[in-house]
Design an enzyme around this catalytic site. Structure first.
Site, PDB file in Angstrom:
ATOM      1  N   SER A 116       0.818  -1.203   0.000  1.00 47.35           N
ATOM      2  CA  SER A 116       0.000   0.000   0.000  1.00 47.35           C
ATOM      3  C   SER A 116       0.861   1.266   0.000  1.00 47.35           C
ATOM      4  O   SER A 116       1.689   1.430  -0.880  1.00 47.35           O
ATOM      5  CB  SER A 116      -0.981  -0.038   1.170  1.00 47.35           C
ATOM      6  OG  SER A 116      -1.954   0.963   1.014  1.00 47.35           O
ATOM      7  N   ASP A 258      -2.706   6.267  -4.140  1.00 42.42           N
ATOM      8  CA  ASP A 258      -1.596   5.647  -3.421  1.00 42.42           C
ATOM      9  C   ASP A 258      -1.072   4.482  -4.285  1.00 42.42           C
ATOM     10  O   ASP A 258      -1.629   4.210  -5.351  1.00 42.42           O
ATOM     11  CB  ASP A 258      -2.008   5.256  -1.989  1.00 42.42           C
ATOM     12  CG  ASP A 258      -2.850   4.000  -1.919  1.00 42.42           C
ATOM     13  OD1 ASP A 258      -3.572   3.722  -2.894  1.00 42.42           O
ATOM     14  OD2 ASP A 258      -2.791   3.283  -0.905  1.00 42.42           O
ATOM     15  N   ASP A 260      -1.232   1.289  -4.457  1.00 41.09           N
ATOM     16  CA  ASP A 260      -2.120   0.218  -4.936  1.00 41.09           C
ATOM     17  C   ASP A 260      -3.490   0.777  -5.325  1.00 41.09           C
ATOM     18  O   ASP A 260      -4.431   0.008  -5.580  1.00 41.09           O
ATOM     19  CB  ASP A 260      -2.233  -0.934  -3.932  1.00 41.09           C
ATOM     20  CG  ASP A 260      -2.909  -0.551  -2.634  1.00 41.09           C
ATOM     21  OD1 ASP A 260      -2.682   0.576  -2.154  1.00 41.09           O
ATOM     22  OD2 ASP A 260      -3.682  -1.376  -2.094  1.00 41.09           O
ATOM     23  N   ASP A 262      -6.041   2.201  -4.038  1.00 43.08           N
ATOM     24  CA  ASP A 262      -7.329   2.063  -3.350  1.00 43.08           C
ATOM     25  C   ASP A 262      -7.733   3.375  -2.674  1.00 43.08           C
ATOM     26  O   ASP A 262      -8.907   3.605  -2.417  1.00 43.08           O
ATOM     27  CB  ASP A 262      -7.367   0.867  -2.376  1.00 43.08           C
ATOM     28  CG  ASP A 262      -6.288   0.895  -1.307  1.00 43.08           C
ATOM     29  OD1 ASP A 262      -5.390   1.773  -1.360  1.00 43.08           O
ATOM     30  OD2 ASP A 262      -6.333   0.022  -0.421  1.00 43.08           O
TER      31      ASP A 262
HETATM   32 MG    MG Z   1      -3.522   1.424  -0.369  1.00 43.21          MG
END
Ligand code: MG
Length: 471
Positions: A116, A258, A260, A262
């Site tokens: 992340s 960010d 990844d 999400d």
């Molecule tokens: Mg993330």
């Protein structure tokens, strides 16, 4: 301690493998190794197989763009195949894309290789179940227990399956977002948008979505190399480049994903970072505007702005949940919620998927701007202004996690006559603000967050709560 790495990494000795309900995370070559990846994947695969009737089970595997991604992916793939899974390799995709592809393949579950917002030295693995959502706490605990006990059910050679590539994830994700919103008003508005993808997993789908929404795009940090152009967490101090470019380009809005993809943070048309808490509030506003209201869910540490938005639409409700994506999803499912999420820029829009999704969030914010024919700063001005103060306290010198129950009890007794939610620590709501005291699941710390109409009042709330808790 002896180390076999050639480049000394001081953080490596300080950071253990972090195992939590959201998965595992560690420093590559130190605590996050191919062995850990294969074993965690084997534990997850065994758990999935136990739940999946028949021999044949499919697992979707995605990764963010960091340089260690392929190495961890190969190890995880081996772990999953050793249990008898057919692995669908999605390549570099956003975390929510894995959720979408699980549905597409009718898969037993999925894994995302990502750390992340952690820096490039880190990597980790998130698990998703057959509904494409993060397993709730009890299920996550079963996976962790299998991992600790090395309780894997390897199959014989005759039952081994293969791995195959499906690179349609980004395109299908964009298609799903476009189908879930009404894209025409956005296309007509011809917004100029600056997108900062931090060279992460959201580069390709983020750009494609904005293109298909008819936006003029200035894409910064838009190569999915995993060489993060700035500290990756999408918070104010890391988004100065985005703010500058938005102002210079005269863009309508700036979006930051960010690594990844999400989470989503927003910069307004003046180049001002508006704060991650606004992402959910604005996205929910658009959904309510079109649906006329409905149920929503947000965790206990999320701004009161979601309540203010819901209050604009009579009959709407907000359920506050324990911190953790799975808890928000559980509430959305049980209440047939129309949208939900977290104050960290994590928007969950069920028509797209059950995972926090920066793509759905971008589309909803643009749709609100188009529907109301207004700017981001004007939308922000229409919402009440709050100050949020976030603090944390180390418990190691006052008895560690063991002191937490008594601490929560003291606070609960002191504020017994106020509006209280004790489902995850204690949150108390006053007319002019709220405070949430919550122990961390992974470290000997407590977090204390307050929100009020002024920073002075928020600080006062933190101070009085801390005193009562004995901090
Ligand atoms: Mg993330």
């Amino acid at each position: 301690m002896a180390s076999t790495t050639t480049t000394p990494n001081p953080a490596a000795t300080e950071a253990p493998l972090m195992i939590s309900v959201s998965g595992v995370r560690g420093i590559v070559g130190a605590t996050m190794t191919p062995v850990v990846a294969a074993q965690f994947a084997a534990a997850f695969g065994t758990w999935l197989k136990r739940r999946s009737p028949g021999d044949d089970f499919v697992v979707c595997l995605g990764r963010d763009s960091r340089p260690s991604g392929l190495m961890i992916n190969r190890a995880a793939s081996s772990g999953l195949m050793s249990i008898g899974a057919t692995v669908i390799d999605l390549g570099v995709v956003a975390t929510p894309t894995v959720g979408i592809m699980i549905d597409r393949h009718n898969a037993a579950g999925g894994m995302m290789i990502t750390a992340s917002h952690n820096p490039i030295q880190w990597n980790g693995m998130k698990s998703l179940n057959s509904d494409g959502l993060a397993p709730p706490v009890d299920e996550a605990s079963q996976i962790i227990e299998r991992f600790h006990k090395r309780d894997f059910e390897y199959v014989s050679v005759h039952k081994l399956q293969q791995s195959r590539i499906d690179d349609r994830g980004n395109a299908l994700h964009v298609e799903k977002v476009l189908a879930a919103i009404d894209p025409e008003p956005i296309r007509s508005a011809r917004f100029k948008v600056v997108l900062d993808s931090v060279n992460g997993a959201g580069c390709v789908a983020g750009r494609s979505l904005l293109e298909q929404l008819g936006c003029e795009i200035v894409h910064i940090n838009g190569d999915p190399t995993g060489q993060f152009a700035h500290t990756p967490e999408p918070v104010k101090e890391n988004l100065t480049q985005l703010a500058t470019v938005v102002a210079k380009e005269g863009a309508a809005v700036g979006f930051a994903q960010d690594p990844d993809a999400d989470r989503l943070a927003i910069v307004d048309e003046n180049g001002t970072y508006i704060g991650e808490e606004y992402t959910l509030a604005l996205a929910a506003w658009r959904v309510f505007k079109r649906s006329g209201g409905g149920a929503t869910a947000a965790n206990l540490s999320t701004s009161r702005m979601i309540d203010d938005v819901a209050a604009k639409f009579p009959g709407s409700s907000v359920e506050r949940t324990a911190v953790g994506e799975a808890n928000v999803v559980a509430s959305l499912k049980s209440k047939h919620g129309v949208i939900g999420g977290e104050g960290n820029g994590g928007v969950i829009y069920p028509p797209v998927c059950w995972v926090r999704d920066s793509l759905g969030a971008m589309a909803l914010v643009l749709a609100l701007m188009a529907d109301k024919a207004t700017t981001v700063s004007e939308l922000v001005a229409e919402l009440p202004k709050y100050a949020m103060v976030k603090t944390k306290y180390d418990l190691s010198n006052i008895g560690g996690a063991a002191v937490v129950p008594a601490m929560l009890q003291r606070v609960a007794e002191q504020y017994a006559n106020e509006r209280m939610n004790a489902s995850d620590g204690v949150r108390v709501d006053f007319a002019d603000g709220w405070v949430h005291l919550r122990p961390s699941n992974t470290e000997p710390i407590v977090r204390l967050i307050a929100e009020a109409e002024s920073e002075t009042r928020a600080n006062e709330l933190v101070k009085s709560f801390a005193a009562c808790a004995g901090l």
